[in-house]
Enzyme design. Structure first.
Site, PDB file in Angstrom:
ATOM      1  N   LYS A  69      38.901 -38.578  63.303  1.00 12.00           N
ATOM      2  CA  LYS A  69      40.049 -39.335  62.809  1.00 12.00           C
ATOM      3  C   LYS A  69      41.147 -38.403  62.303  1.00 12.00           C
ATOM      4  O   LYS A  69      40.908 -37.256  61.984  1.00 12.00           O
ATOM      5  CB  LYS A  69      39.597 -40.259  61.677  1.00 12.00           C
ATOM      6  CG  LYS A  69      38.839 -41.467  62.169  1.00 12.00           C
ATOM      7  CD  LYS A  69      38.636 -42.425  61.014  1.00 12.00           C
ATOM      8  CE  LYS A  69      37.809 -43.619  61.410  1.00 12.00           C
ATOM      9  NZ  LYS A  69      37.496 -44.450  60.237  1.00 12.00           N
ATOM     10  N   SER A 102      42.450 -50.382  53.962  1.00 14.17           N
ATOM     11  CA  SER A 102      43.127 -49.088  53.831  1.00 14.17           C
ATOM     12  C   SER A 102      44.267 -48.978  54.835  1.00 14.17           C
ATOM     13  O   SER A 102      45.327 -48.432  54.526  1.00 14.17           O
ATOM     14  CB  SER A 102      42.135 -47.949  54.067  1.00 14.17           C
ATOM     15  OG  SER A 102      41.153 -47.926  53.065  1.00 14.17           O
TER      16      SER A 102
HETATM   17  P1  ADP Z   1      34.850 -47.363  57.099  1.00 12.64           P
HETATM   18  O1  ADP Z   1      35.725 -46.516  57.963  1.00 12.64           O
HETATM   19  O2  ADP Z   1      33.478 -46.804  56.895  1.00 12.64           O
HETATM   20  O3  ADP Z   1      34.833 -48.844  57.435  1.00 12.64           O
HETATM   21  P2  ADP Z   1      36.437 -48.080  54.778  1.00 12.64           P
HETATM   22  O4  ADP Z   1      36.904 -47.179  53.697  1.00 12.64           O
HETATM   23  O5  ADP Z   1      37.467 -48.795  55.569  1.00 12.64           O
HETATM   24  O6  ADP Z   1      35.470 -47.186  55.651  1.00 12.64           O
HETATM   25  O7  ADP Z   1      35.467 -49.179  54.162  1.00 12.64           O
HETATM   26  C1  ADP Z   1      34.290 -48.837  53.495  1.00 12.64           C
HETATM   27  C2  ADP Z   1      33.520 -50.086  53.171  1.00 12.64           C
HETATM   28  O8  ADP Z   1      34.239 -50.877  52.222  1.00 12.64           O
HETATM   29  C3  ADP Z   1      33.257 -51.013  54.361  1.00 12.64           C
HETATM   30  O9  ADP Z   1      31.986 -51.586  54.207  1.00 12.64           O
HETATM   31  C4  ADP Z   1      34.325 -52.057  54.230  1.00 12.64           C
HETATM   32  O10 ADP Z   1      33.930 -53.287  54.821  1.00 12.64           O
HETATM   33  C5  ADP Z   1      34.410 -52.179  52.716  1.00 12.64           C
HETATM   34  N1  ADP Z   1      35.707 -52.688  52.295  1.00 12.64           N
HETATM   35  C6  ADP Z   1      36.932 -52.238  52.632  1.00 12.64           C
HETATM   36  N2  ADP Z   1      37.900 -52.965  52.057  1.00 12.64           N
HETATM   37  C7  ADP Z   1      37.261 -53.927  51.318  1.00 12.64           C
HETATM   38  C8  ADP Z   1      37.690 -55.021  50.502  1.00 12.64           C
HETATM   39  N3  ADP Z   1      38.979 -55.301  50.358  1.00 12.64           N
HETATM   40  N4  ADP Z   1      36.743 -55.794  49.917  1.00 12.64           N
HETATM   41  C9  ADP Z   1      35.427 -55.518  50.108  1.00 12.64           C
HETATM   42  N5  ADP Z   1      34.957 -54.515  50.879  1.00 12.64           N
HETATM   43  C10 ADP Z   1      35.853 -53.735  51.479  1.00 12.64           C
END
Ligand code: ADP
Length: 177
Positions: A44, A132
């Site tokens: 990434k 994110s």
């Molecule tokens: P990845 O690339 O591993 O998905 P992220 O940082 O996007 O990493 O997300 C990490 C975890 O947090 C994932 O399980 C995602 O579903 C969860 N997550 C992300 N945003 C939220 C949110 N707003 N509420 C609850 N869980 C979230």
């Protein structure tokens, strides 16, 4: 209760959002130790480096005494084994997360011979819309991300996009006047 000793919450956290923080708080209340770990995925092109993300997580969780912050690369099941845990925490926002998360959870169970299980926490409704990538997009246009991330994180994000700290809101207000 040995079984509930350590859980790992892995993710990209690029950037850390209030949705992540909600999951961290809730998981930390369930386990003796929560290991929040930044996935070092070299493919990434991240906004923050792994060490910047680790530092942000450390600052954001400094008052949660049973939370440790780390990073890892390679297979999550190996990392779980090294840290003597059988529990992975993931957040579920909407049905759109489900397919992907289910596949990974099942793969991890198979790879670990059934040793590693995934526990899903459903998002608190006020953060269900938060990701994110949307935070990155809003910030890249100098939009208001104050309802999405902690204030010190917002500052660092705006800096990455070349906007001064706290610039966003005031510049929008000026625009409307
Ligand atoms: P990845 O690339 O591993 O998905 P992220 O940082 O996007 O990493 O997300 C990490 C975890 O947090 C994932 O399980 C995602 O579903 C969860 N997550 C992300 N945003 C939220 C949110 N707003 N509420 C609850 N869980 C979230």
């Amino acid at each position: 209760m040995n079984k509930m000793n350590v859980a790992i919450y892995p993710g990209s956290f690029d950037p850390l959002t209030l949705g992540h923080m909600d999951v961290i708080h809730r998981a930390a209340s369930m386990f003796n130790t929560l290991l929040v770990s930044v996935l070092n995925n070299k493919e990434k092109c991240p906004l923050f480096s792994v060490s910047e993300r680790v530092n942000i997580l450390k600052e954001a969780t400094k008052e949660l005494t049973n939370v440790r912050v780390d990073s890892f690369s390679g297979l999550l099941v190996n990392y779980a084994r090294e840290n003597d845990t059988r529990v992975i925490i993931r957040g579920l926002r909407a049905i759109t997360d489900f397919d992907y998360e289910l596949q990974i959870a099942q793969t991890n169970r198979i790879l670990s011979n059934g040793e590693v299980d995934t526990v899903f926490l459903t998002t608190s409704l006020e953060y269900a819309y938060l990701s994110s990538s949307s935070v990155r997009q809003i910030a890249s246009f100098n939009g208001d991300i104050s309802m999405c991330v902690l204030p010190f994180v917002a500052e660092q994000i705006y800096q990455k996009y070349g906007f001064g700290s706290g610039n966003s809101k005031s510049s929008q207000e000026e625009h409307h006047e």
